[in-house]
Scaffold this motif. Sequence first.
Motif, short mmCIF file in Angstrom:
data_model
loop_
_atom_site.label_atom_id
_atom_site.label_comp_id
_atom_site.label_asym_id
_atom_site.label_seq_id
_atom_site.Cartn_x
_atom_site.Cartn_y
_atom_site.Cartn_z
N LYS A 169 -3.20 -12.31 -4.41
CA LYS A 169 -3.44 -11.44 -5.57
C LYS A 169 -4.83 -11.69 -6.16
CE LYS A 169 -0.25 -10.88 -8.62
NZ LYS A 169 0.76 -11.18 -9.66
N ARG B 5 -7.52 -10.22 -3.77
CA ARG B 5 -7.53 -8.75 -3.81
C ARG B 5 -8.22 -8.25 -5.08
NH1 ARG B 5 -1.74 -6.72 -3.59
NH2 ARG B 5 -2.78 -4.70 -3.70
N PRO C 277 -9.23 -4.27 1.72
CA PRO C 277 -7.76 -4.22 1.69
C PRO C 277 -7.16 -5.38 2.49
CG PRO C 277 -8.59 -2.66 3.29
CD PRO C 277 -9.80 -3.24 2.60
N TYR D 232 -3.59 -6.23 4.55
CA TYR D 232 -2.33 -5.71 5.08
C TYR D 232 -1.55 -6.83 5.76
CZ TYR D 232 -4.84 -1.31 4.41
OH TYR D 232 -5.57 -0.28 3.87
N ASP E 101 -1.39 -5.16 0.30
CA ASP E 101 -1.46 -3.74 -0.08
C ASP E 101 -0.34 -2.96 0.61
OD1 ASP E 101 -4.07 -3.29 -1.69
OD2 ASP E 101 -4.69 -4.59 -0.04
N LYS E 102 -0.13 -3.24 1.90
CA LYS E 102 0.94 -2.60 2.66
C LYS E 102 1.51 -3.60 3.66
CE LYS E 102 -0.49 2.28 2.40
NZ LYS E 102 -0.83 3.49 3.19
#
Length: 313
Positions: free
Chosen positions: A122, A125, A132, A134, A153-154
Amino acid sequence: MSEPSPNWERDVLEKLALSAVQEQRRSRHWSILFKTLGFLYLFIVLFMVAGWFRSDGVSLPKAHTALVDLQGVIAADQASADSVIGSLQSAFEDGKTKGVILRINSPGGSPVQAGQIHDEIKRLRALHPRIPLYAVVDDICASGGYYVAVGADKIFVDKASIVGSIGVLMDGFGFTGTMQKLGVERRLLTAGENKGFLDPFSPLDPKQQAYAGQMLEEIHGQFIAVVREGRGKRLKETPEMFSGLVWSGEKSIQLGLADALGSVESVARDVIKAEDIVDYTQQEGLVERLAGRLGATMAKGWSPFAQAGVKLR
C-alpha cells in the motif's frame, strides 16, 4: 674429464641476461593482465552506477515489467517479509519499471509477516502512483497469501488456482492422555497464572481456550477488514466467504475475490504493455537463511503462542 670452454663465463652471463629478460616479459604480461581486469571491473561498476545494469549484472531494457516472487509459507525463516519487501522496493525504485507483478504461490503463514508485506504494498503504491502492481496466482493463494494479494491493484489467476481460505487457526497437540498411560508426571512452575498458556503437556484450561478463541476472532476480523478494503465493490460477499473455504480461480473471479484469468507473461504483455520481464526477487544466502531459522527457532522456544502456531492458513 673435458676442459671448460674458454668462453664459459660469457655463456653463463648470456644465459643469466636472457633469463632476466624472460622474467621481465612474464612480469609485464601479468601486469597487463591485472590492469586489464581492473579496468574491466571499473567499467562494469560505472555502468551499474549509471543504471545500465542491475546489481546482478543483467542488462536492463529501457522499459520492463518487474517480477517479484512470493513462494512457499510466509514466515520469518521462509518467505519472509524482509525479503519480499526488499524485492518490491527495488522493483518500484527502478526508473525503468513500467509495472510490477507479484507472483504468489503460497498456502499462507504468519499474520504478522503477511500484514507487513501488505502494508508495504500500500505504501509503495501510494509513493509510486504511476506504477501499477498486479498479483498473479500460480497454484495457490490462500489465507496469508491472499492477505498479501488484496493489496494489489488487480488479482489474476489461473482457472484451476486455489484461492481464499479467509480464516485464522491456532494448531497444536495435547499429550496429557499419553503421559498418563506412560506414567509421566508434568511439573510446570510459572509466575503468572496464564504463563503456561496452552501448554501441550497440561490439561486444556477452558478459560485459556476461550481467550484464544477471542484472540483468533480479533485477528480474523482484521483479515476480513483488509479483504473488504482491498477488493471494495468488486467483492460479492456470501455467508461462506469468510469461513475459511477455498475456491477455484474461475469461481474466485465470479465472487470478486480475483479479477481475471492471466499469467505473468500475459499480464506483462497485455496489461502492463512491457513484455521484457526482469526478476527482482532477492535470493537469500546461506548465512541469512541460517540466521532467520535460528531466530524463528528461538522465538518458538520462548513463546507459547509460537508453539501453538497462530497462522493465516
